[in-house]
Design a protein around this motif. Structure first.
Motif, PDB file in Angstrom:
ATOM      1  N   CYS A 272       0.864  -1.188   0.000  1.00 17.77           N
ATOM      2  CA  CYS A 272       0.000   0.000   0.000  1.00 17.77           C
ATOM      3  C   CYS A 272       0.892   1.228   0.000  1.00 17.77           C
ATOM      4  CB  CYS A 272      -0.908  -0.026   1.231  1.00 17.77           C
ATOM      5  SG  CYS A 272      -2.166   1.260   1.254  1.00 17.77           S
ATOM      6  N   PHE A 273       0.575   2.216  -0.843  1.00 17.64           N
ATOM      7  CA  PHE A 273       1.506   3.313  -1.076  1.00 17.64           C
ATOM      8  C   PHE A 273       0.916   4.692  -0.768  1.00 17.64           C
ATOM      9  CE2 PHE A 273       2.795  -0.334  -3.540  1.00 17.64           C
ATOM     10  CZ  PHE A 273       4.156  -0.412  -3.263  1.00 17.64           C
ATOM     11  N   GLY A 274      -0.014   4.756   0.169  1.00 17.30           N
ATOM     12  CA  GLY A 274      -0.486   6.049   0.651  1.00 17.30           C
ATOM     13  C   GLY A 274      -1.542   6.687  -0.216  1.00 17.30           C
ATOM     14  N   SER A 275      -2.014   7.844   0.244  1.00 10.61           N
ATOM     15  CA  SER A 275      -3.144   8.505  -0.409  1.00 10.61           C
ATOM     16  C   SER A 275      -2.807   8.998  -1.819  1.00 10.61           C
ATOM     17  CB  SER A 275      -3.622   9.682   0.447  1.00 10.61           C
ATOM     18  OG  SER A 275      -2.542  10.579   0.678  1.00 10.61           O
ATOM     19  N   VAL A 357       4.838  -3.447   2.477  1.00 13.30           N
ATOM     20  CA  VAL A 357       5.590  -2.755   1.425  1.00 13.30           C
ATOM     21  C   VAL A 357       5.004  -1.353   1.335  1.00 13.30           C
ATOM     22  CG1 VAL A 357       6.225  -2.710  -1.015  1.00 13.30           C
ATOM     23  CG2 VAL A 357       6.052  -4.902   0.192  1.00 13.30           C
ATOM     24  N   SER A 358       5.818  -0.347   1.714  1.00 16.14           N
ATOM     25  CA  SER A 358       5.268   0.986   1.983  1.00 16.14           C
ATOM     26  C   SER A 358       6.092   2.094   1.335  1.00 16.14           C
ATOM     27  CB  SER A 358       5.235   1.212   3.504  1.00 16.14           C
ATOM     28  OG  SER A 358       4.928   2.553   3.827  1.00 16.14           O
ATOM     29  N   HIS A 359       5.395   3.207   1.076  1.00 15.29           N
ATOM     30  CA  HIS A 359       6.037   4.430   0.567  1.00 15.29           C
ATOM     31  C   HIS A 359       6.766   5.194   1.676  1.00 15.29           C
ATOM     32  CE1 HIS A 359       2.391   5.649   2.475  1.00 15.29           C
ATOM     33  NE2 HIS A 359       2.592   6.923   2.246  1.00 15.29           N
ATOM     34  N   CYS A 360       6.597   4.776   2.911  1.00 19.45           N
ATOM     35  CA  CYS A 360       7.294   5.385   4.055  1.00 19.45           C
ATOM     36  C   CYS A 360       6.869   6.826   4.339  1.00 19.45           C
ATOM     37  CB  CYS A 360       8.816   5.330   3.897  1.00 19.45           C
ATOM     38  SG  CYS A 360       9.457   3.663   3.725  1.00 19.45           S
ATOM     39  N   GLY A 361       5.608   7.165   4.031  1.00 17.37           N
ATOM     40  CA  GLY A 361       5.071   8.418   4.563  1.00 17.37           C
ATOM     41  C   GLY A 361       5.146   8.369   6.079  1.00 17.37           C
ATOM     42  N   TRP A 362       5.275   9.511   6.734  1.00 17.94           N
ATOM     43  CA  TRP A 362       5.533   9.484   8.180  1.00 17.94           C
ATOM     44  C   TRP A 362       4.378   8.876   8.964  1.00 17.94           C
ATOM     45  CZ3 TRP A 362       9.728   9.088  10.663  1.00 17.94           C
ATOM     46  CH2 TRP A 362       9.777   9.298  12.056  1.00 17.94           C
TER      47      TRP A 362
END
Length: 471
Positions: A272-275, A357-362
């Motif tokens: 998932c890669f955030g909004s 598996v992430s975009h690493c938004g805070w």
């Protein structure tokens, strides 16, 4: 008893408004002497954060500034944020004046989102103190302040590092920071870098900076910011501040949870890669090959990119098969599920989820820690490369897919493609590294202790409230 009123001004967007609302709730819960107004600057990007339907909370009110054609006319990737804030200053000025003229409360100050720092000008007109709410981490705050000081005191031009292999010494990081993980905006010679570092200059004029982090996560960075040689206002590490209640979405949450209920504990990789996260068809196919080859169970939030050049949130595919390899859904039907929108915190909280598996938004970073789920880092934009560097190199809480990935590179805006081999390697490490998993579980416990009574963030909230009341 005089009520002290704080006026919160969050930036628009999924990463800013929800944590602002959560911080407001925590403050009101802690002290009856406070009341809070949140000014919501509305923007139409295809996703809604509806404050009208929010559950009423005593002493908390929302004032919405509607989005009109003049607001939408400001939207361009280069100048959007600064023009957006400037456009809203007259509206905010009128709201502040009406609060003061009501005589029902004492205006104790404005709490400005990090990107709304230019609203300090409005606060100064009313001689109201300002506080900054920094929705990224302490290490990132230190980098922004350090580069601003180097620019203003040493004429250091950070934009010259674009494309370089250099490393920087930043006091809030233990390791040298590679230039390749700096924010795109910092390297932008056309005004973006100046705008971003000018924000840091304004932070220094505030009465204090609230940071959505906790001492135990970023001990090195927090210790530096709290030290006398940092030469900045008081810093309050008050996190993790999380919005743990996902809104349901057309019954999709129930369907996702039912599927997760049937999977073994810690067996599922959640992608998932955030909004704002989405990929081209070519990149989607590489992800699909990697996921299939890895042999892992998976839940994949796959979103359609917005039209080129448009700033708006990605949407769900009506038929994901149009971008996936032929037969992928059939071949993986027994181990995986491809979805659109995902109730992220609900998924991360589920016992069957073993990796992210992430975009690493805070916000996503804090949620993964809170839920004790290790991350495979694949940053996309903003400060995410820096967050990924921190998680992988500084803290050992994440596996790397590619921490210097940028969605667009070069003058032609060419997309950087991450290969199936790289993605598969990151997923395998994510699901097999026992030492990393142990570290994440330990940090999960620390995150919960931090906000409990007697914890480091609980104490920081108390210090902030006394600061506001006595100001």
């Amino acid at each position: 008893m005089t009520t002290s009123e704080l006026v919160f001004i969050p930036s628009p967007g999924a990463g800013h408004l929800p944590p602002t609302v959560e911080l407001a709730k925590i403050l009101l819960d802690r002290d009856q002497r406070l009341s809070i107004t949140i000014i919501v600057m509305k923007i139409s990007l295809g996703a809604k954060h509806d404050t009208e339907s929010a559950t009423p909370i005593p002493r908390l009110r929302y004032i919405d500034i509607p989005c009109d054609e003049s607001t939408m006319a400001l939207i361009s990737p280069k100048t959007f944020l600064s023009a957006f804030i400037e456009h809203h200053k007259p509206h905010v000025r009128n709201i502040i004046r009406s609060i003061i003229e009501s005589n029902s409360v004492r205006l104790a100050g404005l709490v400005l989102d990090m990107f709304c720092a230019p609203m300090t000008e409005v606060a100064n007109e009313f001689e109201a103190p300002t506080y900054i709410y920094y929705t990224s981490g302490a290490s990132m705050l230190g980098l922004q302040l350090t580069l601003q000081a180097k620019r203003d005191e040493e004429e250091h031009d950070v934009t010259e590092l674009k494309g370089s292999e250099s490393e920087l010494s930043i006091p809030t990081f233990v390791n040298s920071v590679p230039a390749k993980v700096l924010l795109d905006v910092l390297l932008d010679k056309e005004g973006g870098s100046k705008m971003f570092l000018d924000l840091a200059k304004t932070f220094r004029e505030s009465k204090g900076i609230l940071v959505n982090t906790f001492q135990e996560l970023e001990s090195h960075g927090v210790d530096y910011l709290l030290s006398s040689n940092a030469d900045i206002p008081p810093v309050f590490p008050v996190g993790p501040i999380l919005n743990l209640k996902n809104a349901t979405n057309d019954g999709k949450t129930d369907e996702i949870m039912t599927w997760l209920n049937d999977q073994p504990e810690s067996s599922v990789v959640f992608l998932c890669f955030g909004s704002m996260g989405s990929f081209s068809e070519k990149q989607v196919k590489e992800i699909a090959v990697a996921v299939e080859r890895s042999g892992q169970r998976f839940l994949w939030s796959l979103r359609r990119p917005p039209p080129k050049g448009k700033i708006e949130y990605p949407k769900d595919y009506e038929n994901p098969e149009e971008v996936l390899p032929e037969g992928f859904l059939d071949r993986t039907s027994s181990v995986g599920k491809v979805i659109g929108w995902a109730p992220q915190t609900a998924v991360l909280s589920h016992p069957s989820v073993g990796g992210f598996v992430s975009h690493c938004g805070w916000n996503s970073t804090l949620e993964s820690i809170w839920c004790g789920v290790p991350v495979a880092a694949w940053p996309l934009y903003a400060e995410q490369q820096l967050n990924a560097f921190q998680l992988v190199v500084e803290l050992g809480l994440a596996a790397e897919i590619r921490i210097d990935y940028r969605r667009n590179v070069g003058p032609e805006e060419t997309e950087m493609i991450v290969t199936a081999e790289e993605i598969e390697g990151g997923i395998r490490k994510l699901m097999s590294d026992g030492e990393m998993r142990k570290k994440v579980k330990e940090m999960k416990e620390k995150s919960r202790l931090a906000i409990a009574e007697g914890g480091s963030s609980h104490a920081a909230i108390g210090r902030f409230i006394e600061h506001v009341i006595s100001e």
